[in-house]
Design a protein around this motif. Structure first.
Motif, PDB file in Angstrom:
ATOM      1  N   CYS A  84       0.848  -1.189   0.000  1.00  0.00           N
ATOM      2  CA  CYS A  84       0.000   0.000   0.000  1.00  0.00           C
ATOM      3  C   CYS A  84       0.885   1.240   0.000  1.00  0.00           C
ATOM      4  CB  CYS A  84      -0.920   0.038   1.207  1.00  0.00           C
ATOM      5  SG  CYS A  84      -1.779   1.631   1.275  1.00  0.00           S
ATOM      6  N   THR A  86      -0.624   4.509  -0.358  1.00  0.00           N
ATOM      7  CA  THR A  86      -1.465   5.694  -0.179  1.00  0.00           C
ATOM      8  C   THR A  86      -1.025   6.455   1.079  1.00  0.00           C
ATOM      9  OG1 THR A  86      -3.161   4.448  -1.320  1.00  0.00           O
ATOM     10  CG2 THR A  86      -3.884   6.452  -0.257  1.00  0.00           C
ATOM     11  N   LEU A  87      -1.622   7.631   1.262  1.00  0.00           N
ATOM     12  CA  LEU A  87      -1.065   8.617   2.194  1.00  0.00           C
ATOM     13  C   LEU A  87      -0.695   8.089   3.592  1.00  0.00           C
ATOM     14  CD1 LEU A  87      -0.166  11.494   2.589  1.00  0.00           C
ATOM     15  CD2 LEU A  87      -2.516  12.120   3.144  1.00  0.00           C
ATOM     16  N   SER A  88      -1.628   7.433   4.275  1.00  0.00           N
ATOM     17  CA  SER A  88      -1.334   7.024   5.656  1.00  0.00           C
ATOM     18  C   SER A  88      -0.128   6.094   5.703  1.00  0.00           C
ATOM     19  CB  SER A  88      -2.538   6.324   6.284  1.00  0.00           C
ATOM     20  OG  SER A  88      -3.651   7.180   6.276  1.00  0.00           O
ATOM     21  N   CYS A  89      -0.022   5.221   4.732  1.00  0.00           N
ATOM     22  CA  CYS A  89       1.129   4.319   4.691  1.00  0.00           C
ATOM     23  C   CYS A  89       2.389   5.079   4.280  1.00  0.00           C
ATOM     24  CB  CYS A  89       0.871   3.167   3.733  1.00  0.00           C
ATOM     25  SG  CYS A  89      -0.211   1.908   4.447  1.00  0.00           S
ATOM     26  N   CYS A 125      -4.783   2.400  -1.009  1.00  0.00           N
ATOM     27  CA  CYS A 125      -5.235   2.096   0.366  1.00  0.00           C
ATOM     28  C   CYS A 125      -5.945   0.753   0.507  1.00  0.00           C
ATOM     29  CB  CYS A 125      -6.142   3.207   0.879  1.00  0.00           C
ATOM     30  SG  CYS A 125      -6.668   2.957   2.586  1.00  0.00           S
ATOM     31  N   LEU A 126      -5.425  -0.085   1.390  1.00  0.00           N
ATOM     32  CA  LEU A 126      -5.987  -1.411   1.604  1.00  0.00           C
ATOM     33  C   LEU A 126      -6.854  -1.487   2.855  1.00  0.00           C
ATOM     34  CD1 LEU A 126      -2.887  -3.584   0.566  1.00  0.00           C
ATOM     35  CD2 LEU A 126      -5.052  -3.393  -0.648  1.00  0.00           C
ATOM     36  N   GLY A 127      -7.164  -0.333   3.445  1.00  0.00           N
ATOM     37  CA  GLY A 127      -8.019  -0.356   4.628  1.00  0.00           C
ATOM     38  C   GLY A 127      -7.304  -0.929   5.832  1.00  0.00           C
ATOM     39  N   SER A 128      -6.022  -0.651   5.935  1.00  0.00           N
ATOM     40  CA  SER A 128      -5.237  -1.139   7.071  1.00  0.00           C
ATOM     41  C   SER A 128      -4.268  -0.040   7.487  1.00  0.00           C
ATOM     42  CB  SER A 128      -4.491  -2.406   6.653  1.00  0.00           C
ATOM     43  OG  SER A 128      -4.033  -3.094   7.784  1.00  0.00           O
ATOM     44  N   CYS A 129      -4.741   1.187   7.402  1.00  0.00           N
ATOM     45  CA  CYS A 129      -3.869   2.356   7.566  1.00  0.00           C
ATOM     46  C   CYS A 129      -3.312   2.475   8.983  1.00  0.00           C
ATOM     47  CB  CYS A 129      -4.637   3.625   7.231  1.00  0.00           C
ATOM     48  SG  CYS A 129      -5.904   3.399   5.979  1.00  0.00           S
ATOM     49  N   MET A 134       2.270  -1.564   5.391  1.00  0.00           N
ATOM     50  CA  MET A 134       1.733  -2.922   5.282  1.00  0.00           C
ATOM     51  C   MET A 134       1.681  -3.334   3.819  1.00  0.00           C
ATOM     52  SD  MET A 134      -1.516  -2.702   3.823  1.00  0.00           S
ATOM     53  CE  MET A 134      -2.227  -4.254   4.365  1.00  0.00           C
TER      54      MET A 134
ATOM     55  N   GLY B  90      -7.551   6.113   4.358  1.00  0.00           N
ATOM     56  CA  GLY B  90      -7.604   6.455   5.770  1.00  0.00           C
ATOM     57  C   GLY B  90      -8.751   5.794   6.518  1.00  0.00           C
TER      58      GLY B  90
HETATM   59  S1  FES Z   1      -3.146   4.088   3.374  1.00  0.00           S
HETATM   60 FE1  FES Z   1      -2.235   2.139   3.378  1.00  0.00          FE
HETATM   61  S2  FES Z   1      -3.778   0.856   4.124  1.00  0.00           S
HETATM   62 FE2  FES Z   1      -4.733   2.798   4.017  1.00  0.00          FE
END
Ligand code: FES
Ligand code: FMN
Ligand code: SF4
Lengths: 174, 437
Positions: A84, A86-89, A125-129, A134, B90
């Motif tokens: 993943c 996306t931003l949080s990761c 995003c895999l919904g595990s932020c 991850m 998120g």
């Molecule tokens: S940003 Fe990586 S799992 Fe949501």
């Protein structure tokens, strides 16, 4: 003609699915999942097989399969690592994980190792932020990764102990 | 008033997902039993209206009101489609419900189906959630075996069948019409509204689309009644709420708190504060589609009205926290890449606009930006918002606008000093010089 065919249990599951929807085409995505599971990947022959089952054109099935990112397409390595990004990761170091894996396997994102063992992809995003960074390895989530974890997981895959069970914080059986 | 957790009370019990556990510890299926045996459907719709339950999927639409839109006199079957696509960056709360408490969702589905007169429900779950899918399928199996689902739902002469339907990786399938098209076996392309799904959805029949968490609230409303439910949090958007906190906090996670919890309380008390002893720079409060908040705007209640008043939205309650070392240009680039990748491409303003936004932010981050680019981004956004089939285009424009409005100095700094410091550190050779693209 290819000799692809669902197994007895795959066939049963497919027939059960047909009873759950008022229209046959709704079974397309689930049927593709059965095909993926039974044949290992979705290439043109597999897509044609599913098209025939449902009585729709292969081009339509191709259009659907290629719209989505999560089907296991032909040529994917035995272990598909989807990191993943996306931003949080990204805020917690996903790029380091990607760079490390790419370095260790000697491939770029989107490529497969020559031995056909690993494919590396960056995904959204895999919904595990909350457990960033991850990745998803085939069916399983591997969470809160350190570089050491990544090395261990790759080693496990190479040694043939790459397990296909539940992982991370959600360990346990269904 | 003290707050009793409803979703996550037993999260750490190893067998919390089983039917036995749910019956014993949650008085499982008592709410659905009550609904079926004591409530007339119309009265139940009014009760849910009175509870002020609002959708948890992003738009915050009043749930009971939506049910009221479903035509009463119709020969067509009606459907329920549970949105478990959960792909807003998120966001990871529905996953917790499905993995840890799948029966709560099933009970909610029964209540919803009874109120609207539905006999077939589908749970559209994102393809990546393999583990949650297994848990749901197992829970459904348990429910059928126990006579909870099937020809006679909980002993009532009312058939209800529930089927789990896996998606296959596409953010746009979280948008309700995209999800329905996908469920029908097509590419997940959204459709123009109206007609709204409640009138014309799956197979041209009335279809209620509801987020997982929304529906999982229904057993509680039946247990304590709408009047008591409204006492939890602000009256206009009440209830227990799952907040997903990620990014630069010490302890990221899914936090259950009453609707309207203060954002700083969430970060500092529930999640151990900003990590590494650093300071807060910014927070996206409701998934990446929401306007970003500057640190000085974060003393705000996390409910639908308060966040709207603060110029942003509760959205999916995906709270993304950024510390004072974050490069906001690089963060926006990540978000813009996401929307460009996920645009389904049907509408020119969205397909081209998301592409341009990524391209322009990219060149700023990589040291090729010019000051005019900031005005250009503004005008690209202007041409996207409100001009497309679905609101993905708007969702891309909101972060672009708000990042630049609130952190303009960082964008200007990148433009004047050859790019983003984060990018320079990682790709020293790729920054600056060469052609402007
Ligand atoms: S940003 Fe990586 S799992 Fe949501
Ligand atoms: C681009 C886009 C993505 C969306 N993704 C989701 C999602 O992943 N999950 C969800 O429940 N709602 C999502 N929504 C909102 C749905 O369209 C819809 O409003 C919601 O599922 C309705 O349920 P609710 O009233 O219970 O919230 C999304 C909307 C848009 C425009
Ligand atoms: S706004 Fe974007 S995602 Fe939505 S339908 Fe149009 S092109 Fe597709």
């Amino acid at each position: 003609m290819s000799d692809l065919k669902f197994s007895e249990s795959g066939r049963k599951k497919y027939e059960w699915l047909l009873t759950r929807y008022p229209e046959k085409q709704a079974v397309l995505l689930p049927a593709l999942r059965i095909a993926e599971e039974e044949f290992g990947e979705l290439g043109l022959p597999e897509m044609k097989y599913v098209a025939n089952l449902l009585g729709i054109s292969p081009s339509r099935v191709f259009g659907v399969v290629t719209f989505y990112t999560h089907f296991r397409r032909a040529g994917t390595g035995k272990f598909h690592i989807q990191v993943c990004s996306t931003l949080s990761c990204a805020l917690r170091g996903s790029q380091d994980v990607v760079d490390h894996i790419a370095g260790r396997l000697g491939i770029e994102c989107g490529e497969t190792t020559e031995d056909g063992l690993f494919t590396l992809t960056k995904v959204e995003c895999l919904g595990s932020c909350d457990t960033a960074p991850m990745f998803q390895l085939n069916d399983d989530y591997h969470e809160s990764l350190t570089i050491e974890d990544v090395d261990r997981i790759i080693d496990d895959c190479r040694n043939g102990s790459g397990k296909n069970g539940a992982s991370g914080k959600n360990g346990g059986s269904a | 008033m003290s707050f009793e957790k409803f979703f996550t009370k037993y999260l750490h019990e190893p067998d919390c997902h089983t039917l036995d556990f749910y019956k014993k510890n949650y008085q499982g299926y008592q709410g659905a039993r009550k609904a079926l045996h004591e409530w007339e459907p119309d009265a139940l719709i009014d009760e849910v209206k009175a509870s002020n339950l609002r959708g948890r999927g992003g738009a915050g639409f009043p749930t009971g009101v939506k049910w009221g839109f479903v035509p009463k006199k119709t020969d067509k079957p009606k459907y329920l489609a549970i949105n478990a696509d959960e792909s807003e960056p998120g966001t990871f709360k529905d996953r917790v419900i499905m993995e840890k408490n799948p029966h709560q969702l099933l009970e909610g589905i029964i209540i919803n189906s009874w109120a609207v007169g539905i006999h077939d429900a589908y749970i559209y779950i994102r393809g990546e959630y393999v583990f949650a899918t297994r848990r749901l399928e197992r829970a459904i199996e348990e429910a059928y075996q126990d006579g909870i689902l099937g020809e006679k739902t909980l002993g009532k002469d009312f058939r209800l069948d529930v089927t789990v339907h896996r998606g296959a990786g596409a953010y746009i399938c979280g948008e309700e019409t995209g999800m329905l098209t996908s469920l029908e076996g097509e590419r997940g392309l959204p459709k123009l509204k109206p007609p709204f799904p409640a009138v014309e959805g799956l197979w041209h029949c009335p279809t209620v689309v509801q987020n997982v968490e929304t529906v999982a609230n229904l057993p509680l409303i039946l247990e304590i009644g709408s009047a008591a439910y409204k006492q939890i949090g602000p009256e206009a958007s009440p209830g227990p709420k799952l907040y997903c906190v990620s990014g630069h906090v010490e302890r990221p996670g899914t936090i259950e708190a009453p609707m309207g919890v203060n954002l700083l309380t969430l970060i500092n008390e529930h999640c151990g504060g900003v990590w590494k002893g650093r300071k807060l720079k910014a927070v996206i409060p409701g998934g990446s589609s929401a306007h970003v908040l500057h640190a000085r705007e974060c003393d705000v209640a996390m409910d639908i009205e308060s966040l709207a008043a603060a110029g942003t939205m509760l959205g999916s309650a995906g709270v993304i926290v950024m510390d004072d070392q974050t490069c906001m240009v690089n963060a926006l680039l990540n978000i813009m890449r996401f929307y460009h990748h996920e645009s389904c491409g049907q509408c020119t303003p969205c397909r081209e606009g998301t592409g341009w936004l990524e391209k322009i932010v990219h060149r700023i981050a990589y040291g090729h930006g010019q000051l005019e680019d900031l005005a250009l981004i503004d005008s690209v956004c202007d041409r996207m918002v409100g001009k497309t089939i679905c609101v993905l285009a708007d969702a891309a424009a909101f972060p672009a606008w708000s990042f630049i409005e609130k952190f303009r100095d960082e964008f200007v700094h990148c433009i004047e000093h050859g790019g983003s410091p984060e990018v320079k550190k990682r790709h020293p050779k790729r920054v600056g010089g060469g052609l402007r693209v």
